[in-house]
Design a protein around this motif. Structure first.
Motif, PDB file in Angstrom:
ATOM      1  N   LEU A   7      30.354  38.418  47.986  1.00 33.39           N
ATOM      2  CA  LEU A   7      31.741  37.975  48.010  1.00 33.39           C
ATOM      3  C   LEU A   7      32.463  38.288  46.706  1.00 33.39           C
ATOM      4  O   LEU A   7      33.581  38.820  46.712  1.00 33.39           O
ATOM      5  CB  LEU A   7      31.804  36.468  48.291  1.00 33.39           C
ATOM      6  CG  LEU A   7      33.171  35.819  48.148  1.00 33.39           C
ATOM      7  CD1 LEU A   7      34.172  36.446  49.100  1.00 33.39           C
ATOM      8  CD2 LEU A   7      33.072  34.321  48.363  1.00 33.39           C
ATOM      9  N   TYR A   8      31.836  37.957  45.580  1.00 35.54           N
ATOM     10  CA  TYR A   8      32.533  38.106  44.300  1.00 35.54           C
ATOM     11  C   TYR A   8      32.701  39.577  43.920  1.00 35.54           C
ATOM     12  O   TYR A   8      33.686  39.943  43.267  1.00 35.54           O
ATOM     13  CB  TYR A   8      31.798  37.333  43.212  1.00 35.54           C
ATOM     14  CG  TYR A   8      31.619  35.883  43.604  1.00 35.54           C
ATOM     15  CD1 TYR A   8      32.731  35.077  43.818  1.00 35.54           C
ATOM     16  CD2 TYR A   8      30.356  35.335  43.806  1.00 35.54           C
ATOM     17  CE1 TYR A   8      32.588  33.755  44.209  1.00 35.54           C
ATOM     18  CE2 TYR A   8      30.199  34.018  44.192  1.00 35.54           C
ATOM     19  CZ  TYR A   8      31.323  33.226  44.398  1.00 35.54           C
ATOM     20  OH  TYR A   8      31.182  31.929  44.796  1.00 35.54           O
ATOM     21  N   ALA A   9      31.772  40.409  44.331  1.00 30.27           N
ATOM     22  CA  ALA A   9      31.938  41.850  44.115  1.00 30.27           C
ATOM     23  C   ALA A   9      33.115  42.370  44.927  1.00 30.27           C
ATOM     24  O   ALA A   9      33.882  43.224  44.452  1.00 30.27           O
ATOM     25  CB  ALA A   9      30.660  42.597  44.487  1.00 30.27           C
ATOM     26  N   VAL A  10      33.277  41.877  46.141  1.00 28.63           N
ATOM     27  CA  VAL A  10      34.394  42.293  46.989  1.00 28.63           C
ATOM     28  C   VAL A  10      35.725  41.915  46.345  1.00 28.63           C
ATOM     29  O   VAL A  10      36.645  42.732  46.250  1.00 28.63           O
ATOM     30  CB  VAL A  10      34.274  41.650  48.386  1.00 28.63           C
ATOM     31  CG1 VAL A  10      35.544  41.884  49.198  1.00 28.63           C
ATOM     32  CG2 VAL A  10      33.076  42.205  49.126  1.00 28.63           C
ATOM     33  N   VAL A  11      35.822  40.665  45.902  1.00 30.21           N
ATOM     34  CA  VAL A  11      37.067  40.198  45.281  1.00 30.21           C
ATOM     35  C   VAL A  11      37.364  41.003  44.012  1.00 30.21           C
ATOM     36  O   VAL A  11      38.495  41.458  43.799  1.00 30.21           O
ATOM     37  CB  VAL A  11      36.977  38.694  44.954  1.00 30.21           C
ATOM     38  CG1 VAL A  11      38.194  38.242  44.146  1.00 30.21           C
ATOM     39  CG2 VAL A  11      36.862  37.884  46.239  1.00 30.21           C
ATOM     40  N   PHE A  12      36.342  41.202  43.175  1.00 30.40           N
ATOM     41  CA  PHE A  12      36.550  41.901  41.912  1.00 30.40           C
ATOM     42  C   PHE A  12      36.906  43.367  42.144  1.00 30.40           C
ATOM     43  O   PHE A  12      37.868  43.883  41.544  1.00 30.40           O
ATOM     44  CB  PHE A  12      35.297  41.803  41.049  1.00 30.40           C
ATOM     45  CG  PHE A  12      35.419  42.488  39.715  1.00 30.40           C
ATOM     46  CD1 PHE A  12      36.097  41.875  38.669  1.00 30.40           C
ATOM     47  CD2 PHE A  12      34.874  43.743  39.504  1.00 30.40           C
ATOM     48  CE1 PHE A  12      36.234  42.510  37.437  1.00 30.40           C
ATOM     49  CE2 PHE A  12      34.999  44.378  38.290  1.00 30.40           C
ATOM     50  CZ  PHE A  12      35.687  43.760  37.247  1.00 30.40           C
ATOM     51  N   LEU A  13      36.151  44.060  42.983  1.00 32.51           N
ATOM     52  CA  LEU A  13      36.392  45.484  43.196  1.00 32.51           C
ATOM     53  C   LEU A  13      37.735  45.727  43.876  1.00 32.51           C
ATOM     54  O   LEU A  13      38.452  46.674  43.526  1.00 32.51           O
ATOM     55  CB  LEU A  13      35.262  46.089  44.021  1.00 32.51           C
ATOM     56  CG  LEU A  13      33.890  46.154  43.342  1.00 32.51           C
ATOM     57  CD1 LEU A  13      32.829  46.641  44.324  1.00 32.51           C
ATOM     58  CD2 LEU A  13      33.943  47.053  42.112  1.00 32.51           C
ATOM     59  N   THR A  14      38.081  44.886  44.838  1.00 33.66           N
ATOM     60  CA  THR A  14      39.369  45.045  45.512  1.00 33.66           C
ATOM     61  C   THR A  14      40.514  44.789  44.552  1.00 33.66           C
ATOM     62  O   THR A  14      41.497  45.553  44.503  1.00 33.66           O
ATOM     63  CB  THR A  14      39.464  44.079  46.704  1.00 33.66           C
ATOM     64  OG1 THR A  14      38.362  44.294  47.591  1.00 33.66           O
ATOM     65  CG2 THR A  14      40.754  44.298  47.477  1.00 33.66           C
ATOM     66  N   GLY A  15      40.401  43.710  43.781  1.00 33.42           N
ATOM     67  CA  GLY A  15      41.445  43.414  42.809  1.00 33.42           C
ATOM     68  C   GLY A  15      41.559  44.479  41.733  1.00 33.42           C
ATOM     69  O   GLY A  15      42.663  44.857  41.319  1.00 33.42           O
ATOM     70  N   LEU A  16      40.421  44.987  41.268  1.00 32.46           N
ATOM     71  CA  LEU A  16      40.429  46.025  40.234  1.00 32.46           C
ATOM     72  C   LEU A  16      41.069  47.312  40.760  1.00 32.46           C
ATOM     73  O   LEU A  16      41.833  47.966  40.041  1.00 32.46           O
ATOM     74  CB  LEU A  16      39.001  46.301  39.766  1.00 32.46           C
ATOM     75  CG  LEU A  16      38.848  47.301  38.614  1.00 32.46           C
ATOM     76  CD1 LEU A  16      39.496  46.757  37.340  1.00 32.46           C
ATOM     77  CD2 LEU A  16      37.376  47.620  38.362  1.00 32.46           C
ATOM     78  N   ALA A  17      40.758  47.666  42.008  1.00 27.13           N
ATOM     79  CA  ALA A  17      41.349  48.867  42.602  1.00 27.13           C
ATOM     80  C   ALA A  17      42.868  48.743  42.673  1.00 27.13           C
ATOM     81  O   ALA A  17      43.599  49.708  42.418  1.00 27.13           O
ATOM     82  CB  ALA A  17      40.767  49.102  43.989  1.00 27.13           C
ATOM     83  N   GLY A  18      43.348  47.550  43.006  1.00 29.79           N
ATOM     84  CA  GLY A  18      44.787  47.343  43.030  1.00 29.79           C
ATOM     85  C   GLY A  18      45.386  47.316  41.643  1.00 29.79           C
ATOM     86  O   GLY A  18      46.460  47.883  41.399  1.00 29.79           O
ATOM     87  N   ARG A  19      44.694  46.676  40.707  1.00 30.41           N
ATOM     88  CA  ARG A  19      45.196  46.557  39.334  1.00 30.41           C
ATOM     89  C   ARG A  19      45.337  47.930  38.670  1.00 30.41           C
ATOM     90  O   ARG A  19      46.306  48.188  37.929  1.00 30.41           O
ATOM     91  CB  ARG A  19      44.228  45.692  38.521  1.00 30.41           C
ATOM     92  CG  ARG A  19      44.653  45.403  37.086  1.00 30.41           C
ATOM     93  CD  ARG A  19      45.706  44.341  37.048  1.00 30.41           C
ATOM     94  NE  ARG A  19      46.139  44.041  35.691  1.00 30.41           N
ATOM     95  CZ  ARG A  19      47.071  43.154  35.393  1.00 30.41           C
ATOM     96  NH1 ARG A  19      47.668  42.483  36.367  1.00 30.41           N
ATOM     97  NH2 ARG A  19      47.426  42.930  34.147  1.00 30.41           N
ATOM     98  N   LEU A  20      44.375  48.817  38.909  1.00 31.68           N
ATOM     99  CA  LEU A  20      44.389  50.136  38.288  1.00 31.68           C
ATOM    100  C   LEU A  20      45.204  51.159  39.082  1.00 31.68           C
ATOM    101  O   LEU A  20      45.305  52.316  38.672  1.00 31.68           O
ATOM    102  CB  LEU A  20      42.950  50.641  38.118  1.00 31.68           C
ATOM    103  CG  LEU A  20      42.062  49.800  37.192  1.00 31.68           C
ATOM    104  CD1 LEU A  20      40.653  50.391  37.132  1.00 31.68           C
ATOM    105  CD2 LEU A  20      42.657  49.709  35.794  1.00 31.68           C
TER     106      LEU A  20
END
Length: 225
Positions: A44-57
């Protein structure tokens, strides 16, 4: 101070994101919702982090319902929990305890993330996405928890670590495939879910027999007689 240039720039960015997400076809939306739901059942936390990071960058223009994930505070908390989960998932029986606690977290989170792909304005389609995401999260979570519990009965730790690393690699790979090749992703996901369902049934039978033997060994001699 004249803030009109800043306002104009912000409006341009928002317009660009809106246009990008508006051009997503149905296969992209369904694939992304399914990917977030399924992967949440594993990491779960990898999903939240990777998705958010992809949007942030700026790698992926996130739908409006997921843009909260790219906020710095959310990324920071998800990143810390990602590291904790990564380490806990490598320790036999600690991983099973972690899975047990997250039974009540991963499934509703997977439903919420999948619903966020569709957005609040979609009405009944958002509910359908939430049901899809929650079901896929539950399927992945139960398969993972059952598999790891069965593997933990083995005295060596290497199979446990190998399965954990496989899960670590599968999540970003499936998220990437959902965005880049949604049609292929949906086919692969269907096969993966079928395999998971069969494995869950077989491993639950194995676990019942194994725990039955352990209970028999620990029972008093009179009870065994």
């Amino acid at each position: 101070m004249d803030l009109s240039p800043v306002t104009a720039a912000a409006s341009a960015v928002a317009s660009g994101v809106g246009q990008a997400t508006a051009t997503w076809d149905t296969s992209h939306l369904v694939a992304l919702a399914a990917a977030l739901g399924w992967a949440s059942g594993l990491r779960l936390y990898a999903v939240v982090f990777l998705t958010g990071l992809a949007g942030r960058l700026g790698w992926v223009p996130l739908p409006e319902g997921l843009q909260l994930l790219q906020q710095p505070l959310v990324l920071g908390v998800a990143g810390v929990l990602l590291v904790v989960e990564f380490l806990a998932d490598k320790i036999p029986w600690v991983d099973s305890a972690w899975d047990a606690v997250h039974t009540v977290i991963r499934i509703p989170a997977g439903a919420a993330l999948a619903a966020g792909v569709i957005g609040a304005d979609a009405g009944q389609w958002q509910l359908i996405a939430a049901l899809l995401g929650g079901t896929l999260a539950a399927t992945a979570h139960v398969a993972k928890a059952t598999t790891r519990a069965a593997v933990n009965t083995s005295p060596e730790p290497f199979s446990n670590i190998a399965l954990s690393l496989l899960g670590d690699a599968a999540v970003p790979a499936m998220l990437w495939m959902a965005w880049s090749h949604p049609g292929a992703f949906l086919i692969v996901l269907t096969l993966v879910v079928l395999v998971m369902a069969v494995m869950t049934v077989l491993l639950m039978r194995f676990a019942r027999r194994a725990f039955g033997r352990v209970r028999q060994m620990l029972s008093p001699p009179a009870a065994r007689a």
